[in-house]
Design a protein around this motif. Structure first.
Motif, short mmCIF file in Angstrom:
data_model
loop_
_atom_site.label_atom_id
_atom_site.label_comp_id
_atom_site.label_asym_id
_atom_site.label_seq_id
_atom_site.Cartn_x
_atom_site.Cartn_y
_atom_site.Cartn_z
N LYS A 97 0.84 -1.19 0.00
CA LYS A 97 0.00 0.00 0.00
C LYS A 97 0.89 1.25 0.00
O LYS A 97 1.86 1.33 0.75
N ILE A 98 0.53 2.21 -0.85
CA ILE A 98 1.36 3.41 -1.01
C ILE A 98 0.51 4.67 -0.90
O ILE A 98 -0.59 4.74 -1.43
N ASN A 99 1.08 5.66 -0.21
CA ASN A 99 0.48 6.99 -0.17
C ASN A 99 1.23 7.85 -1.20
O ASN A 99 2.27 8.43 -0.89
N ALA A 100 0.71 7.90 -2.41
CA ALA A 100 1.40 8.59 -3.50
C ALA A 100 1.55 10.08 -3.23
O ALA A 100 2.58 10.69 -3.55
N ASP A 101 0.54 10.70 -2.62
CA ASP A 101 0.62 12.14 -2.32
C ASP A 101 1.77 12.45 -1.36
O ASP A 101 2.48 13.44 -1.52
N ALA A 102 1.96 11.58 -0.37
CA ALA A 102 3.05 11.77 0.59
C ALA A 102 4.41 11.63 -0.12
O ALA A 102 5.35 12.39 0.16
N GLN A 103 4.50 10.68 -1.04
CA GLN A 103 5.74 10.47 -1.78
C GLN A 103 6.02 11.67 -2.69
O GLN A 103 7.17 12.09 -2.85
N LEU A 104 4.98 12.22 -3.30
CA LEU A 104 5.16 13.40 -4.15
C LEU A 104 5.67 14.60 -3.35
O LEU A 104 6.51 15.37 -3.83
N THR A 105 5.18 14.74 -2.13
CA THR A 105 5.63 15.83 -1.26
C THR A 105 7.12 15.68 -0.94
O THR A 105 7.88 16.66 -0.96
N LYS A 106 7.53 14.46 -0.65
CA LYS A 106 8.96 14.20 -0.37
C LYS A 106 9.81 14.50 -1.60
O LYS A 106 10.91 15.06 -1.49
N LEU A 107 9.31 14.13 -2.76
CA LEU A 107 10.08 14.30 -4.00
C LEU A 107 10.23 15.77 -4.36
O LEU A 107 11.27 16.18 -4.91
N THR A 146 7.88 12.17 -10.75
CA THR A 146 6.63 12.84 -10.39
C THR A 146 5.49 12.34 -11.29
O THR A 146 4.40 12.00 -10.81
N ALA A 147 5.76 12.28 -12.59
CA ALA A 147 4.75 11.79 -13.54
C ALA A 147 4.39 10.34 -13.27
O ALA A 147 3.24 9.93 -13.44
N LEU A 148 5.37 9.56 -12.81
CA LEU A 148 5.10 8.15 -12.51
C LEU A 148 4.18 8.01 -11.31
O LEU A 148 3.25 7.18 -11.32
N TRP A 149 4.39 8.81 -10.28
CA TRP A 149 3.48 8.79 -9.12
C TRP A 149 2.07 9.20 -9.55
O TRP A 149 1.08 8.65 -9.08
N GLN A 150 1.99 10.17 -10.44
CA GLN A 150 0.68 10.60 -10.94
C GLN A 150 0.03 9.50 -11.75
O GLN A 150 -1.18 9.27 -11.65
N LEU A 151 0.82 8.80 -12.55
CA LEU A 151 0.32 7.69 -13.36
C LEU A 151 -0.27 6.60 -12.48
O LEU A 151 -1.30 6.00 -12.78
N MET A 152 0.40 6.34 -11.35
CA MET A 152 -0.06 5.30 -10.45
C MET A 152 -1.41 5.62 -9.82
O MET A 152 -2.14 4.72 -9.40
N GLN A 153 -1.75 6.90 -9.76
CA GLN A 153 -3.02 7.30 -9.14
C GLN A 153 -4.20 7.27 -10.10
O GLN A 153 -5.35 7.42 -9.68
N ILE A 154 -3.92 7.06 -11.39
CA ILE A 154 -5.00 6.99 -12.37
C ILE A 154 -5.76 5.67 -12.20
O ILE A 154 -5.15 4.61 -12.03
N LYS A 155 -7.04 5.76 -12.23
CA LYS A 155 -7.86 4.55 -12.14
C LYS A 155 -7.76 3.81 -13.47
O LYS A 155 -8.06 4.37 -14.52
N PRO A 156 -7.32 2.55 -13.45
CA PRO A 156 -7.16 1.80 -14.71
C PRO A 156 -8.43 1.80 -15.54
O PRO A 156 -9.53 1.57 -15.03
#
Length: 212
Positions: free
Chosen positions: A68-78, A104-114
C-alpha cells in the motif's frame, strides 16, 4: 543552439495501466544515476530517497494487493529533492530535473484509475508519454552538447546528427524493445525482473554514466 526534439511516439494505449507503470519504472532505472551524479557533484538532494521511491514502485508492481502506497506523501517528499535549474550553472542539473519530473509523472500515473479495455481516455496517457519524452530529451540535449564540443561551436547541429549518435540510437532502441516486450508480457513479478534486466544490461544510465 536550440534543436527541435523529435519525440518517440509509442502507442501506449496498447499497454495496460500496469504495463505503462512498468515501462515508466524501467526508464527511471536508466535516469536515476544521472540524478545521483548531479546530487554528489552539487551537494544537493538525496538520491537514496529517489532510489527508495522507485523500489517501492517495483514492490507494488510485484504485488499490488499487499503493498500500500500513499502517492501524495511520496510526491511531497520528492518535491524538496527537485533542483531549480537557475540555481546551478552546469549541465548536470537538467538530466537531474528530468529524473524528478519523470518520477513525479510516474506517481501521478499510479493514481490513475485503470481504464476498461478499449476505453482508455487519451488524457490518461499523458504521464507515460511525458516519462518517455523526458528520458528521450535528456539524451537529445546531452548529445547536442557532445556534438557541439566535437565539431565546432559555430556549426549547425541537425536533428539528423543527433538521431544518428550512438547514445540516441540506444535510447530509441531501448524504449522500442521495452515496449514490444511489455505489450505481450504477463502481469507478474518475473516481468518486472526481466524489464529491469533489459534496461540495465549495459550497466549504464541513458547518458552513458556507469551505474555503481
Amino acid at each position: 543552439m536550440d534543436i527541435i526534439t523529435v519525440a518517440i511516439h509509442l502507442p501506449f494505449a496498447k499497454l495496460s495501466h500496469w504495463q505503462q507503470i512498468t515501462f515508466s519504472a524501467a526508464l527511471l532505472e536508466r535516469m536515476l544515476p544521472n540524478y545521483q551524479m548531479f546530487s554528489e557533484s552539487a551537494d544537493f538532494g538525496d538520491a537514496k530517497l529517489l532510489r527508495n521511491q522507485l523500489d517501492i514502485i517495483w514492490q507494488w508492481l510485484g504485488d499490488s494487493r499487499t503493498v500500500k502506497i500513499n502517492a501524495d506523501a511520496q510526491l511531497t517528499k520528492l518535491e524538496s529533492q527537485t533542483p531549480d535549474p537557475e540555481a546551478f550553472d552546469f549541465f548536470g542539473v537538467f538530466p537531474a530535473l528530468d529524473t524528478c519530473m519523470a518520477l513525479t509523472a510516474l506517481w501521478q500515473l499510479m493514481q490513475i484509475k485503470p481504464a476498461k479495455k478499449g476505453k482508455i481516455d487519451p488524457s490518461d496517457l499523458e504521464d507515460v508519454q511525458s516519462i518517455s519524452r523526458l528520458s528521450h530529451n535528456s539524451v537529445s540535449y546531452y548529445v547536442e552538447l557532445l556534438l557541439i564540443e566535437e565539431l565546432d561551436d559555430e556549426a549547425e547541429i541537425s536533428q539528423e546528427q543527433i538521431n544518428e549518435h550512438p547514445l540516441m540510437q540506444w535510447e530509441i532502441a531501448t524504449q522500442n524493445e521495452l515496449f514490444d516486450f511489455l505489450q505481450f508480457a504477463a502481469i507478474d513479478k518475473r516481468t518486472c525482473q526481466l524489464a529491469k534486466k533489459m534496461v540495465l544490461s549495459e550497466g549504464m544510465s541513458n547518458l552513458g554514466i556507469e551505474i555503481e
